[in-house]
Motif scaffolding. Structure first.
Motif, short mmCIF file in Angstrom:
data_model
loop_
_atom_site.label_atom_id
_atom_site.label_comp_id
_atom_site.label_asym_id
_atom_site.label_seq_id
_atom_site.Cartn_x
_atom_site.Cartn_y
_atom_site.Cartn_z
N LYS A 200 0.93 -1.07 0.13
CA LYS A 200 -0.16 -0.02 -0.04
C LYS A 200 0.84 1.23 0.06
O LYS A 200 2.13 1.18 0.44
CB LYS A 200 -1.00 -0.06 1.24
N PRO A 201 0.30 2.37 -0.40
CA PRO A 201 1.10 3.60 -0.38
C PRO A 201 1.81 3.94 0.89
O PRO A 201 0.99 3.71 1.92
CB PRO A 201 0.37 4.69 -0.78
N LEU A 202 3.09 4.09 0.95
CA LEU A 202 3.80 4.24 2.38
C LEU A 202 4.35 5.72 2.57
O LEU A 202 4.48 6.63 1.42
CB LEU A 202 4.92 3.37 2.37
N ALA A 203 4.72 6.16 3.74
CA ALA A 203 5.19 7.34 3.96
C ALA A 203 6.65 6.77 4.77
O ALA A 203 6.67 5.82 5.40
CB ALA A 203 4.58 8.11 5.00
N VAL A 204 7.57 7.35 4.73
CA VAL A 204 8.95 6.89 5.02
C VAL A 204 9.81 8.15 5.42
O VAL A 204 9.83 9.10 4.74
CB VAL A 204 9.89 6.25 4.17
N ILE A 205 10.31 8.33 6.76
CA ILE A 205 11.02 9.28 7.29
C ILE A 205 12.68 8.89 7.86
O ILE A 205 12.51 7.43 8.23
CB ILE A 205 10.45 9.94 8.48
N VAL A 206 13.54 9.63 7.76
CA VAL A 206 14.97 9.14 8.09
C VAL A 206 15.35 10.12 9.16
O VAL A 206 15.10 11.43 8.88
CB VAL A 206 16.01 9.05 7.12
N LEU A 207 15.62 10.01 10.53
CA LEU A 207 15.77 10.89 11.37
C LEU A 207 17.31 10.52 11.82
O LEU A 207 17.95 9.50 11.47
CB LEU A 207 15.10 10.60 12.61
N ARG B 123 6.16 10.73 1.09
CA ARG B 123 4.96 10.15 1.35
C ARG B 123 4.58 9.97 -0.32
O ARG B 123 4.14 10.97 -0.91
CB ARG B 123 3.96 11.13 2.15
N GLU B 124 4.10 8.62 -0.32
CA GLU B 124 3.66 8.25 -1.53
C GLU B 124 2.26 8.67 -1.87
O GLU B 124 1.54 8.93 -1.12
CB GLU B 124 3.60 6.65 -1.86
N ASP B 125 1.90 9.10 -3.19
CA ASP B 125 0.53 9.30 -3.72
C ASP B 125 -0.52 8.36 -3.09
O ASP B 125 -0.33 7.17 -3.35
CB ASP B 125 0.44 9.34 -5.03
N GLY B 126 -1.40 8.70 -2.60
CA GLY B 126 -2.35 8.09 -2.09
C GLY B 126 -2.24 7.46 -0.43
O GLY B 126 -3.13 6.81 0.21
N THR C 133 -2.14 7.98 3.43
CA THR C 133 -3.33 8.75 4.14
C THR C 133 -2.24 10.03 4.82
O THR C 133 -1.19 9.65 5.27
CB THR C 133 -4.08 8.00 4.90
N MET C 134 -3.16 10.86 5.74
CA MET C 134 -2.26 11.80 6.20
C MET C 134 -1.75 11.57 7.46
O MET C 134 -0.63 12.20 7.84
CB MET C 134 -3.11 13.03 6.20
N PHE C 135 -2.27 10.51 8.21
CA PHE C 135 -1.37 10.26 9.59
C PHE C 135 -0.08 9.53 9.28
O PHE C 135 0.63 9.23 10.17
CB PHE C 135 -2.30 9.29 10.24
N ARG C 136 0.10 9.02 7.91
CA ARG C 136 1.35 8.07 7.92
C ARG C 136 2.51 9.06 8.12
O ARG C 136 3.58 8.24 8.69
CB ARG C 136 1.55 7.79 6.26
N HIS C 137 2.65 10.25 7.91
CA HIS C 137 3.68 10.91 8.40
C HIS C 137 3.73 10.82 9.91
O HIS C 137 5.13 10.33 10.51
CB HIS C 137 3.59 12.58 8.02
N GLY D 208 2.14 2.63 6.49
CA GLY D 208 1.31 2.54 5.23
C GLY D 208 0.73 0.96 5.07
O GLY D 208 -0.27 0.99 4.80
N ASP D 209 1.37 0.26 5.24
CA ASP D 209 1.04 -1.29 5.01
C ASP D 209 1.12 -1.94 6.28
O ASP D 209 1.04 -1.21 7.54
CB ASP D 209 1.87 -2.08 4.18
#
Lengths: 142, 142, 142, 142
Positions: free
Chosen positions: C25-32, C43-46, C48-52, C117-118
């Motif tokens: 499914k569309p994912l969000a990914v962050i690097v800290l 954040r991939e298209d599609g 959702t907004m809480f993924r961040h 996301g998934d």
């Protein structure tokens, strides 16, 4: 190089020794690592309860903006609307008064000291003394 | 009697000495006054960044509820919905694990210690050692 | 060694490439970085907004506790009252599901990846692929 | 039309390319969708930790008020009490300095860019270059 607890405690001790030598008002002093997380803290007897929060805000603010709070306080005077909005944007993690001082090693920022309790000038002088006593150079020592 | 910086630093030192004697994981230890304001803090090299927040939540929680966090953790198991609502109601200023220990003098609570980094049981033993070394009695010493 | 933007962007790209290879499914990914401050995010298209927020909470939580969120999620099952109180104590900066993975270099933690996301398992596999593709080893590669 | 990750990453890349062409200080750049949720973010090596929060506050503020932050900063100078109250009312999601720029397509706002690290003027020029390079028109291009 990361800042050790041993070095942070040396900074705290020497900052407070300077405060007593100057007969400063009771101080709080905090030492943060480069990511703004606390390593060591001490609040002298008689220092009021906000001193922790103000000392921490000075130290976090210096790290967050990359300048000692003396510089930030000067810049805030010339652009109050922006710096007030920054203060809220960063959740209060900045304080516009001298006493937040970056700790550098080989040119890299490895942490910060925050001092609160007396005037900003006095707080900063105590922080300087603490940082130097622990063997780190100040920007102005270059 | 209020807790002095000198006594708080003695507690921190003895808590960390006990941790090293036990080969505990790297700890953070905080000492708060009776009003839950920080007096002294130290985070050992290698202790992760949440250790400050958890140690503080243990110490504030003990003061806020009037019991060591060992007791609060037991009570939370039996009534999770209530204690979860307390956790949110007090802005996260409580943590349900041993290691938050009240400091008493002549029967009055004069502050609290919070320790985080190893198991709750180990954190608490280190806090006990710190408090005793600074000359205060524990509830269980009565 | 600190994590560069170049390395962080390589992790993001490879994490998302793995997601597409798996038809995730569309994912969000962050690097800290090691202090939990953001370096790169996508954040991939599609998605959702809480993924961040969830991706970030996974990554901050891993850094704050010193373990991947898979481990934290397991520990939280056995001690829910404590970990729920930690969640509030650290301002929501933790999420108990796989997908928050520490980035190590020469044994030191230099940052973390968070993916959402998934399923947690899929999120974690994508994070693993991203970290490996950028030339870092995983704990399990030892 | 909604802003894609592909377009957002093009904006980030071109913003940072402009920064390097200008020898700007290290920047952070964020791209938000029309609902102010992050799509892409990058922080250059050496950019301090508040740069994320300030860049985001610029971009959210532009979306929240419907004007680039250059306009908002001008308005704040003339009515500081109101704009300070707005800053608090919106939880710090605004910053009064140029560098928060709306992204428009066929007259509709589809997102915003926020840049922080150098002067507000320089930050804004980099944002302009990023938006144009991704094929979007600026208000001033009309």
């Amino acid at each position: 190089m990361s800042l050790t607890l041993c070095a942070a405690q040396a900074i705290v001790s020497a900052t407070l020794a300077e405060a007593r030598a100057r007969s400063a008002k009771p101080l709080a002093v905090i030492v943060l690592d480069a990511g703004a997380h606390p390593i060591a803290f001490a609040r002298e007897d008689g220092a009021t309860m906000f001193r922790h929060d103000i000392a921490r805000a000075k130290a976090v603010g210096a790290l967050g903006m990359g300048d000692d709070t003396r510089v930030l306080a000067e810049r805030a005077k010339g652009n109050p609307a922006f710096f007030q909005s920054v203060s809220v944007a960063v959740g209060g993690n900045i304080a516009f008064s001298p006493g937040g001082v970056l700790i550098r090693h080989d040119g890299a920022v490895i942490g910060a000291v925050g001092v609160s309790g007396d005037t900003g000038d006095c707080d900063e002088e105590c922080a300087f003394a603490g940082i130097r006593a622990a063997g780190f150079n100040l920007e102005t020592d270059k």
